[in-house]
Design a protein around this motif. Structure first.
Motif, PDB file in Angstrom:
ATOM      1  N   LEU A 320       0.974  -1.188  -0.258  1.00  0.00           N
ATOM      2  CA  LEU A 320       0.196  -0.553  -0.194  1.00  0.00           C
ATOM      3  C   LEU A 320       0.253   1.138  -0.267  1.00  0.00           C
ATOM      4  CD1 LEU A 320      -2.926   1.321   0.363  1.00  0.00           C
ATOM      5  CD2 LEU A 320      -2.644   1.002   2.551  1.00  0.00           C
ATOM      6  N   GLN A 321       2.036   1.040   0.704  1.00  0.00           N
ATOM      7  CA  GLN A 321       2.562   2.569   0.614  1.00  0.00           C
ATOM      8  C   GLN A 321       3.546   2.390  -0.458  1.00  0.00           C
ATOM      9  OE1 GLN A 321       5.731   1.912   3.687  1.00  0.00           O
ATOM     10  NE2 GLN A 321       4.505   1.166   4.918  1.00  0.00           N
ATOM     11  N   THR A 322       4.217   1.710  -1.195  1.00  0.00           N
ATOM     12  CA  THR A 322       4.364   1.968  -3.340  1.00  0.00           C
ATOM     13  C   THR A 322       3.184   2.243  -3.084  1.00  0.00           C
ATOM     14  OG1 THR A 322       5.722  -0.369  -2.434  1.00  0.00           O
ATOM     15  CG2 THR A 322       5.289   0.611  -4.909  1.00  0.00           C
ATOM     16  N   ALA A 323       1.501   1.965  -3.398  1.00  0.00           N
ATOM     17  CA  ALA A 323       0.564   2.114  -4.501  1.00  0.00           C
ATOM     18  C   ALA A 323       0.629   3.682  -3.911  1.00  0.00           C
ATOM     19  CB  ALA A 323      -0.328   1.399  -3.567  1.00  0.00           C
ATOM     20  N   VAL A 324       0.287   3.937  -3.124  1.00  0.00           N
ATOM     21  CA  VAL A 324       0.220   5.591  -2.347  1.00  0.00           C
ATOM     22  C   VAL A 324       1.596   6.537  -3.083  1.00  0.00           C
ATOM     23  CG1 VAL A 324       0.272   6.927  -0.687  1.00  0.00           C
ATOM     24  CG2 VAL A 324      -1.010   4.688  -0.400  1.00  0.00           C
ATOM     25  N   ALA A 325       2.759   6.532  -3.117  1.00  0.00           N
ATOM     26  CA  ALA A 325       3.806   7.052  -3.228  1.00  0.00           C
ATOM     27  C   ALA A 325       3.537   7.014  -5.038  1.00  0.00           C
ATOM     28  CB  ALA A 325       5.222   6.264  -3.157  1.00  0.00           C
ATOM     29  N   ALA A 326       3.110   6.261  -5.443  1.00  0.00           N
ATOM     30  CA  ALA A 326       3.057   6.156  -6.979  1.00  0.00           C
ATOM     31  C   ALA A 326       2.070   7.077  -7.292  1.00  0.00           C
ATOM     32  CB  ALA A 326       2.202   4.988  -7.313  1.00  0.00           C
ATOM     33  N   ALA A 327       0.683   7.365  -6.351  1.00  0.00           N
ATOM     34  CA  ALA A 327      -0.646   7.733  -6.622  1.00  0.00           C
ATOM     35  C   ALA A 327       0.513   9.422  -6.135  1.00  0.00           C
ATOM     36  CB  ALA A 327      -1.403   7.541  -5.843  1.00  0.00           C
ATOM     37  N   GLN A 328       1.072   9.659  -5.612  1.00  0.00           N
ATOM     38  CA  GLN A 328       1.663  11.178  -4.996  1.00  0.00           C
ATOM     39  C   GLN A 328       2.308  11.625  -6.634  1.00  0.00           C
ATOM     40  OE1 GLN A 328       3.811  10.164  -1.562  1.00  0.00           O
ATOM     41  NE2 GLN A 328       1.839  10.690  -0.016  1.00  0.00           N
ATOM     42  N   ALA A 329       3.210  10.372  -7.048  1.00  0.00           N
ATOM     43  CA  ALA A 329       4.523  10.866  -7.926  1.00  0.00           C
ATOM     44  C   ALA A 329       3.618  11.294  -8.908  1.00  0.00           C
ATOM     45  CB  ALA A 329       5.034   9.626  -8.216  1.00  0.00           C
ATOM     46  N   VAL A 330       1.840  10.960  -9.744  1.00  0.00           N
ATOM     47  CA  VAL A 330       1.956  11.175 -10.714  1.00  0.00           C
ATOM     48  C   VAL A 330       1.053  12.642 -10.456  1.00  0.00           C
ATOM     49  CG1 VAL A 330      -0.672  10.768 -11.392  1.00  0.00           C
ATOM     50  CG2 VAL A 330       0.690   8.337 -11.294  1.00  0.00           C
ATOM     51  N   ALA A 331       0.468  13.116  -9.047  1.00  0.00           N
ATOM     52  CA  ALA A 331       0.213  14.187  -8.795  1.00  0.00           C
ATOM     53  C   ALA A 331       1.784  14.887  -9.088  1.00  0.00           C
ATOM     54  CB  ALA A 331      -0.316  14.354  -8.144  1.00  0.00           C
ATOM     55  N   LEU A 332       2.153  14.354  -8.807  1.00  0.00           N
ATOM     56  CA  LEU A 332       3.192  15.820  -8.803  1.00  0.00           C
ATOM     57  C   LEU A 332       4.137  16.358 -10.174  1.00  0.00           C
ATOM     58  CD1 LEU A 332       5.461  14.843  -4.996  1.00  0.00           C
ATOM     59  CD2 LEU A 332       4.535  17.215  -5.632  1.00  0.00           C
ATOM     60  N   ILE A 333       3.577  14.863 -10.905  1.00  0.00           N
ATOM     61  CA  ILE A 333       4.756  15.078 -11.923  1.00  0.00           C
ATOM     62  C   ILE A 333       4.462  15.067 -13.076  1.00  0.00           C
ATOM     63  CG2 ILE A 333       7.437  14.637 -11.052  1.00  0.00           C
ATOM     64  CD1 ILE A 333       7.119  11.361 -11.832  1.00  0.00           C
ATOM     65  N   GLY A 334       3.158  13.850 -13.130  1.00  0.00           N
ATOM     66  CA  GLY A 334       2.528  13.918 -14.611  1.00  0.00           C
ATOM     67  C   GLY A 334       2.914  13.218 -15.767  1.00  0.00           C
ATOM     68  N   PHE A 335       2.014  12.702 -16.415  1.00  0.00           N
ATOM     69  CA  PHE A 335       2.793  11.679 -17.489  1.00  0.00           C
ATOM     70  C   PHE A 335       3.682  13.305 -18.839  1.00  0.00           C
ATOM     71  CE2 PHE A 335      -1.003   8.877 -18.689  1.00  0.00           C
ATOM     72  CZ  PHE A 335       0.169   7.704 -17.900  1.00  0.00           C
ATOM     73  N   PRO A 336       4.607  12.565 -18.899  1.00  0.00           N
ATOM     74  CA  PRO A 336       4.791  10.925 -19.823  1.00  0.00           C
ATOM     75  C   PRO A 336       5.493  10.536 -17.946  1.00  0.00           C
ATOM     76  CG  PRO A 336       6.524  12.123 -20.398  1.00  0.00           C
ATOM     77  CD  PRO A 336       5.580  12.961 -20.157  1.00  0.00           C
ATOM     78  N   GLU A 337       6.489  10.986 -17.805  1.00  0.00           N
ATOM     79  CA  GLU A 337       7.303  10.681 -15.889  1.00  0.00           C
ATOM     80  C   GLU A 337       6.632   9.604 -15.184  1.00  0.00           C
ATOM     81  OE1 GLU A 337       7.528  12.937 -16.866  1.00  0.00           O
ATOM     82  OE2 GLU A 337       9.053  13.919 -18.413  1.00  0.00           O
ATOM     83  N   ALA A 338       5.590  10.008 -15.206  1.00  0.00           N
ATOM     84  CA  ALA A 338       4.483   9.110 -14.347  1.00  0.00           C
ATOM     85  C   ALA A 338       4.175   7.420 -14.491  1.00  0.00           C
ATOM     86  CB  ALA A 338       2.985   9.986 -14.397  1.00  0.00           C
ATOM     87  N   ARG A 339       4.307   7.102 -16.306  1.00  0.00           N
ATOM     88  CA  ARG A 339       4.084   6.085 -16.637  1.00  0.00           C
ATOM     89  C   ARG A 339       5.419   5.432 -15.752  1.00  0.00           C
ATOM     90  NH1 ARG A 339       8.427   8.438 -19.757  1.00  0.00           N
ATOM     91  NH2 ARG A 339       9.851   6.803 -20.262  1.00  0.00           N
ATOM     92  N   ILE A 340       6.376   5.778 -15.383  1.00  0.00           N
ATOM     93  CA  ILE A 340       7.258   4.739 -14.535  1.00  0.00           C
ATOM     94  C   ILE A 340       6.873   4.387 -13.174  1.00  0.00           C
ATOM     95  CG2 ILE A 340      10.047   5.459 -13.695  1.00  0.00           C
ATOM     96  CD1 ILE A 340      10.823   7.647 -15.953  1.00  0.00           C
ATOM     97  N   ALA A 341       6.561   5.458 -12.596  1.00  0.00           N
ATOM     98  CA  ALA A 341       6.238   4.942 -11.276  1.00  0.00           C
ATOM     99  C   ALA A 341       4.837   3.837 -11.229  1.00  0.00           C
ATOM    100  CB  ALA A 341       5.766   6.609 -10.352  1.00  0.00           C
ATOM    101  N   LEU A 342       3.425   4.376 -11.832  1.00  0.00           N
ATOM    102  CA  LEU A 342       2.572   3.448 -11.789  1.00  0.00           C
ATOM    103  C   LEU A 342       3.228   2.229 -12.857  1.00  0.00           C
ATOM    104  CD1 LEU A 342      -0.282   5.831 -14.061  1.00  0.00           C
ATOM    105  CD2 LEU A 342      -0.137   4.969 -11.490  1.00  0.00           C
ATOM    106  N   GLY A 343       4.714   2.126 -13.715  1.00  0.00           N
ATOM    107  CA  GLY A 343       5.373   1.177 -13.687  1.00  0.00           C
ATOM    108  C   GLY A 343       5.622   0.539 -12.260  1.00  0.00           C
ATOM    109  N   GLN A 344       6.684   1.140 -11.860  1.00  0.00           N
ATOM    110  CA  GLN A 344       6.876   0.484 -10.989  1.00  0.00           C
ATOM    111  C   GLN A 344       5.781  -0.411  -9.418  1.00  0.00           C
ATOM    112  OE1 GLN A 344       9.785   2.695  -8.858  1.00  0.00           O
ATOM    113  NE2 GLN A 344       9.563   1.674  -6.874  1.00  0.00           N
ATOM    114  N   ALA A 345       4.993  -0.025  -9.855  1.00  0.00           N
ATOM    115  CA  ALA A 345       5.022  -0.076  -8.604  1.00  0.00           C
ATOM    116  C   ALA A 345       3.499  -0.897  -9.005  1.00  0.00           C
ATOM    117  CB  ALA A 345       3.265   1.239  -8.070  1.00  0.00           C
ATOM    118  N   THR A 346       2.926  -1.328 -10.531  1.00  0.00           N
ATOM    119  CA  THR A 346       2.716  -2.759 -10.888  1.00  0.00           C
ATOM    120  C   THR A 346       2.938  -3.428 -10.453  1.00  0.00           C
ATOM    121  OG1 THR A 346       1.593  -0.958 -12.342  1.00  0.00           O
ATOM    122  CG2 THR A 346       1.346  -3.993 -13.163  1.00  0.00           C
ATOM    123  N   VAL A 347       4.576  -3.099 -11.304  1.00  0.00           N
ATOM    124  CA  VAL A 347       5.553  -4.854 -10.953  1.00  0.00           C
ATOM    125  C   VAL A 347       5.215  -5.060  -9.420  1.00  0.00           C
ATOM    126  CG1 VAL A 347       8.012  -5.491 -11.270  1.00  0.00           C
ATOM    127  CG2 VAL A 347       6.612  -4.258 -12.909  1.00  0.00           C
TER     128      VAL A 347
END
Length: 474
Positions: A320-347
């Motif tokens: 859950l910490q990993t998923a929340v961190a990914a959500a925070q990264a999405v809010a802070l950086i947006g696409f296209p870089e946010a794909r990296i955080a989402l990919g890491q969390a998915t893995v």
């Protein structure tokens, strides 16, 4: 030595041969009324209107304007429109390729143009955040003395990337990402307008939808892709920019995905079920489909956070910490870089041990409450801090766990209606195996060892194999 002469020559060539310019340049608005989006800056009396002298307030009087927003939202366009509306020279520099020498040359030319021809200059400086503090300092005399009207553009927070003296002398305007409706209006105008394609081809709805997806809110990208597709269609003698022609022209396959329909829910469901099934490759495939189709990254992040609790839970509490961190990264950086955080969390979530025990536990407890199995809080657990609580017997007999060896006090905690009911039944997967051992010892200390009490009607109230509903996309 006279940059205005070169600028005038370039504009003269563009007027004589508009077809030789890129579509994005040809469709550049000439007035504020032609600008799409940014209505918060364009309504009557808004800063940009006043900057060009419209409205009762007259010119805003600012000698510098900073436009802050993501790429493709119209920063260069607005600078050009300001120069046209105020009948000023327009000179464009990029902080990537220019330095203090080039800036000083433009400023010197502006002073000569003002003194010799009575013509004021708008200096558009793109990517100003790439200038060092010393380079930004070189702009201050021109801004303070109004030798130029500086219009600076940045994609980074100006409070972090632009020096305070320049900020204090500037009108800061924040540009919002263009919506699909904004881009749709722009594309349709480009297809029919004589400055654009002049009705030479049609743009079907499926091709238009694909352009909106790949544009990512960037007007320049949308027009560039439209121009490529239209060029191919015209060369083939076709009357419309078909989806197939557009795909070939921009080398981007159209993803079958409706953000408001079945595909939205089906692909989101497949992503979560692949994570639940620990198939990391399938999960990444569905994630890629959602990203490529232009899905809202916040929606994806919410799905991952739910999965971390629903499907992994105590087997790996850090999920859950990993998923929340990914959500925070999405809010802070947006696409296209946010794909990296989402990919890491998915893995991480796909490869984590799985347990739905915590999910089943809360649903079983809710089922009891909804069935009326609640009852009063035991008197010794009630609040005893207010006046008169002792007379009512509240908090009397409560055993403070920190005063007991081992920190576990054997007393009744649950109401009588659900006393002895077990909601949480941990698995032996991942970290939850350790919690299962701890829970067994705790229940023994609480005098609740052995088989669970009650008829067990609420056990398994949530179907572990069932979906959590169409609304959640799982």
């Amino acid at each position: 030595m006279e940059p205005d002469l070169f600028t005038a020559a370039a504009e003269d060539r563009q007027e004589k041969d508009p077809a030789g310019s890129p579509l994005a340049v040809r469709m550049r608005p000439r007035t504020l009324d032609e600008v799409v989006g940014q209505q918060h800056l364009l309504r009557p009396g808004a800063p940009l209107r006043r900057l060009v002298g419209e409205g009762a307030g007259g010119p805003a009087g600012a000698s510098s304007v900073i436009l802050w927003g993501p790429p493709g939202t119209g920063k260069t366009t607005l600078a050009y429109v300001v120069s046209q509306a105020t009948n000023k020279r327009f000179v464009e520099l990029s902080a990537i390729t220019s330095g203090v020498k080039e800036v000083r040359a433009v400023i010197d030319g502006a002073r000569r143009a003002s003194g010799g021809y009575g013509k004021e200059t708008v200096l558009f400086l793109d990517e100003i955040h790439r200038f060092s503090k010393a380079q930004q300092d070189s702009l201050l005399p021109a801004v303070e003395n109004r030798w130029v009207t500086l219009v600076a553009a940045t994609t980074e927070n100006p409070y972090f990337s632009i020096i305070s003296p320049l900020l204090s002398r500037s009108l800061l305007l924040t540009l919002e990402p263009l919506t699909d409706d904004d881009l749709r209006s722009l594309l349709r105008r480009a297809v029919g307008d004589e400055r654009g394609l002049g009705g030479a081809v049609r743009l079907p709805e499926d091709a238009e939808a694909h352009l909106l997806r790949i544009a990512g809110g960037d007007a320049r990208r949308a027009l560039t892709a439209l121009e490529a597709g239209a060029g191919s269609a015209i060369a083939r003698g076709e009357q419309e920019v078909s989806l197939r022609t557009l795909e070939e022209s921009v080398d981007r396959a159209a993803v079958t995905y409706d953000r408001d329909g079945d595909q939205h829910y089906d692909v989101a469901s497949a992503l979560i079920k692949s994570i639940r099934g620990s198939d990391v490759d399938a999960a990444l495939h569905y994630l890629a489909r959602m990203i490529e189709a232009g899905e809202d990254p916040r929606f994806i992040a919410r799905r991952l956070m739910i999965s971390a609790s629903e499907d992994i839970g105590m087997a790996d509490p850090t999920a859950l910490q990993t998923a929340v961190a990914a959500a925070q990264a999405v809010a802070l950086i947006g696409f296209p870089e946010a794909r990296i955080a989402l990919g890491q969390a998915t893995v991480a979530l796909a490869l984590a041990p799985k347990s739905n025990a915590a999910y089943l536990a809360i649903d079983a407890a809710l089922a009891d409450v909804r069935a009326g199995h609640a009852g009063p809080v035991p008197p010794h657990l009630r609040d005893g801090h207010y006046k008169g609580a002792q007379k009512l017997g509240h908090a009397r007999g409560y055993v403070y766990p920190h005063d007991v060896p081992g920190g576990i006090a054997q007393q009744q905690y649950a109401p009588d209606a659900v006393r002895g009911r077990r909601y949480y039944e941990p698995t032996r997967y991942g970290a939850e195996a350790r919690y299962a051992d701890v829970l067994e010892r705790v229940r023994e200390r609480l005098g609740r060892g052995g088989a669970p009490e009650g008829d067990g009607d609420s056990a398994g109230a949530a179907d572990p194999a069932g979906d959590s509903g169409r609304q959640s996309g799982t």
